[in-house]
Enzyme design. Structure first.
Site, short mmCIF file in Angstrom:
data_model
loop_
_atom_site.label_atom_id
_atom_site.label_comp_id
_atom_site.label_asym_id
_atom_site.label_seq_id
_atom_site.Cartn_x
_atom_site.Cartn_y
_atom_site.Cartn_z
N HIS A 34 -5.55 34.49 -23.11
CA HIS A 34 -5.59 33.49 -24.18
C HIS A 34 -5.36 32.13 -23.54
CE1 HIS A 34 -1.29 33.62 -23.66
NE2 HIS A 34 -1.27 34.90 -23.95
N HIS A 37 -2.73 31.73 -20.84
CA HIS A 37 -3.11 32.15 -19.48
C HIS A 37 -3.99 31.09 -18.81
CE1 HIS A 37 -2.51 36.32 -21.22
NE2 HIS A 37 -1.79 36.37 -20.13
N LYS A 152 7.26 31.46 -20.94
CA LYS A 152 7.57 32.24 -22.14
C LYS A 152 8.41 33.46 -21.76
CE LYS A 152 4.63 34.79 -24.60
NZ LYS A 152 5.32 36.08 -24.79
#
Ligand code: PAF
Length: 290
Positions: A34, A37, A152
Site C-alpha cells: 500500500h 510501503h 508503525k
C-alpha cells in the site's frame, strides 16, 4: 526490475552491483503493498541515491505468526505488488517461497532476549523471534548497506535496531514515518480485511492518539494518560482493546509519574479477527514555535 526467486539469483545480481561500489538499500515486506510501503521505497531510493540500488523483498514469513494467527489469510497479490514496485523504480525484488528461505533442518534462531518478551511480544509470543530471524537471513542473503522499516511497527523497529547493534551487523536501520488514510487510520495490509462497519470504527485508534498528544504536555501522569486513551478506545463498541502502553520513546522502559521525556503510546486493538496496531510519540512540553 529483476524478479529473483532464489538466493542464488539475488546474490548474483547484488554481486554485480556491488562491484560498481553502489550502495544497496533493502526494504523487507510481506507484500500486499500500500502507499505506506511505497513511502518506504522512496526513502530507500533517497538513501541509495541515483547510483545506488533498491531491493525489496516480499515474503509472508510463517515463523512470525502464532498457531491461531492469520498466516493463511494474510492478503497476497504478487502481480500487483510487482507492478507497484516497478512503478517506484525498485531495481530488484526477492520473492522466495518458504522452502527457499527455511531449511527443514534449521536449528538457529535470533532473539532479542528482553525486548521480544514485552508489549506485542507478550500478546504474540515468538513473533519477534520470527521477525529477527527472517530479517537476519535477509541481511545475510542480500548484505544491504541500509534497510528501511516502518515506524508503525514501533517495537519491531526497536527490536531490529537492537539486533543490528548487538550483532554488529553493519546495516544502517532507517525508520520511516507512519502513513495514514484521510480519516487517520494507519495504513496496513490488514485494513482490507476489516468489515465495512469495522473499517468505519477503526479510526478510533488515531483519535485516541490525537487526544493523547494534546494531553501529554499538561503535566499528566503516564497512568492517567493511559486511562484516557483506553476510555476513548473502549467508547467504540466494535473495538476489542488488546493493550495500551505508554513507554519511554527511546528505551521502551515503563514510566512512573508525570511524563518528563518523550514517550510513545502503543496501541493494539482487534476488530473481529483483524489485529491492528498504531503508535504516537508524544512530548511532555509543547513543541517550540518556529
Ligand atoms: O514488517 C513486516 O512486514 C515484517 O515483519 C518484516 C519486517 C518484513 C519481516 O517479515
Amino acid at each position: 526490475m529483476q524478479i529473483c526467486r532464489t538466493k542464488t539469483a539475488i546474490r548474483a545480481r547484488i554481486t554485480d552491483w556491488r562491484s560498481t561500489g553502489a550502495p544497496v538499500v533493502l526494504v523487507p515486506t510481506m507484500g500486499f503493498l500500500h502507499d505506506g510501503h511505497l513511502s518506504l521505497m522512496r526513502l530507500a531510493r533517497a538513501r541509495a541515491g541515483e547510483q545506488g540500488r533498491v531491493v525489496a523483498s516480499i515474503f509472508v514469513n510463517p515463523t512470525q505468526f502464532g498457531p491461531n494467527e492469520d498466516f493463511e489469510s494474510y492478503p497476497r497479490d504478487e502481480a500487483r505488488d510487482f507492478d507497484l514496485l516497478r512503478s517506484e523504480g525498485v531495481d530488484a525484488v526477492f520473492a522466495p517461497d518458504i522452502a527457499e528461505v527455511y531449511d527443514p533442518q534449521a536449528q538457529t534462531i535470533v532473539e532479542t532476549t528482553e525486548l521480544a518478551k514485552v508489549l506485542i511480544g507478550k500478546l504474540r509470543p515468538g513473533h519477534f523471534r520470527g521477525v529477527a530471524t527472517v530479517v537476519t537471513k535477509l541481511f545475510n542473503i542480500i548484505r544491504p548497506d541500509a534497510a528501511v522499516f516502518g515506524e508503525k511497527d514501533y517495537q519491531q523497529l526497536a527490536v531490529l535496531r537492537t539486533m543490528a547493534r548487538d550483532l554488529d551487523m553493519g546495516v544502517e536501520i532507517i525508520g520511516a514515518p507512519i502513513q495514514r488514510e484521510a480519516d487517520g487510520l494507519a495504513m496496513s495490509s490488514r485494513n482490507v480485511r476489516l468489515s465495512p462497519a469495522d473499517r468505519a470504527a477503526a479510526p478510533v485508534l488515531a483519535r485516541a492518539l490525537d487526544q493523547a498528544e494534546i494531553m501529554a504536555p499538561t503535566g499528566i501522569t503516564a497512568s492517567r494518560l493511559r486511562s484516557h486513551v483506553r476510555a476513548t478506545l473502549e467508547g467504540e463498541p466494535r473495538a476489542r482493546v488488546q493493550s495500551v502502553d505508554i513507554r519511554d520513546a527511546a528505551t521502551l522502559d515503563t514510566i512512573a509519574g508525570p511524563l518528563t521525556r518523550p514517550a510513545v503510546i502503543l496501541l493494539a486493538v482487534s476488530f473481529g479477527k483483524v489485529f491492528l496496531i498504531d503508535n504516537r510519540v508524544v512530548h511532555p512540553t509543547p513543541p517550540e514555535e518556529p
